[in-house]
Design an enzyme around this catalytic site. Structure first.
Site, PDB file in Angstrom:
ATOM      1  CB  SER A 199     -48.601   4.688  31.838  1.00  0.00           C
ATOM      2  OG  SER A 199     -48.312   4.318  30.514  1.00  0.00           O
ATOM      3  CG  ASP A 227     -52.477   9.671  27.106  1.00  0.00           C
ATOM      4  OD1 ASP A 227     -51.719   8.979  26.411  1.00  0.00           O
ATOM      5  OD2 ASP A 227     -52.476   9.597  28.361  1.00  0.00           O
ATOM      6  CG  HIS A 276     -48.921   8.851  28.379  1.00  0.00           C
ATOM      7  ND1 HIS A 276     -50.095   8.310  28.870  1.00  0.00           N
ATOM      8  CD2 HIS A 276     -47.926   8.019  28.803  1.00  0.00           C
ATOM      9  CE1 HIS A 276     -49.821   7.197  29.545  1.00  0.00           C
ATOM     10  NE2 HIS A 276     -48.514   7.003  29.520  1.00  0.00           N
TER      11      HIS A 276
END
Length: 217
Positions: A118, A186, A199
């Protein structure tokens, strides 16, 4: 809204009592650690709990230890806020590069596996010279691993990489050493993605990522 929901889910995960982490604020690298064969340098996601990262970093390090039984491994958690501040990713970028430079100087035979999830993927992208400016919690490049140290980076493992939503990816000298997981739907790495839970599911890719890295060590 979907992106905010995704980041909020990570925030709730961090406060769920699973692991307690104090968010660091300094970007300077700590003194060089012991000279393991492989140093796994992990940049966690926004608000992600865990030692190297509950969802990605910790599972990847564990999987690598199972696959590389003949080598010693160490883990470094990139020291950065991993929050929504405008300088967060830049701080992580500076810390990661400083850490690699310090380790490389102290440990001439050590190699590196870079792991980013991320916002942490933005940190890794920047550190290998790929700007994450314009991406979710991204930043311009503030430091890059020197070209002389590039051969010592064995693998780059990315998960939910925000630059993917911009149509970008890792190119250049690191491309063949990079695996970049982006789950269908995602919203962090898919433009228009609407599956917040996607995610949070990258632990499932830890073993495949470790196998990829082990094949390049």
């Amino acid at each position: 809204m979907r992106i905010r929901s995704c980041l909020a889910a990570l925030s709730l995960l961090g406060g769920a009592g699973l692991v307690t982490v104090t968010a660091p604020t300094a970007s300077a690298a700590a003194p060089a650690a012991a000279c393991s064969d492989i140093d796994v340098v992990a940049a966690r996601g926004t608000f992600e709990p865990g030692t190297l990262g509950l969802i990605v970093g910790d599972p990847v390090l564990s999987a690598l230890k199972r696959k590389l039984t003949g080598k010693s491994l160490s883990g470094h958690k990139v020291d950065y806020p991993a929050d929504l501040s405008l300088t967060s990713a830049a701080q992580g970028n500076a810390n990661l590069v400083n850490h690699v430079k310090n380790q490389a100087s102290a440990c001439p035979n050590q190699r590196f596996v870079l792991v980013g999830y991320s916002q942490g993927a933005n940190v890794v992208d920047n550190s290998i010279g790929i700007s994450s400016a314009g991406a979710v919690v991204g930043s311009p490049v503030v430091a890059a691993i020197p070209a002389a140290l590039e051969p010592r980076v064995a693998a780059v493992l990315l998960f939910g990489n925000p630059i993917r939503a911009l149509g970008k990816s890792v190119t250049g000298v690191y491309q063949s050493r990079t695996i970049d997981f982006c789950a269908q739907g995602d919203p962090i790495c898919v433009n228009g993605g609407d599956d917040v839970l996607a995610h949070l599911g990258y632990t499932a890719n830890a073993d495949a990522a470790a196998a990829f890295a082990a094949g390049r060590i």
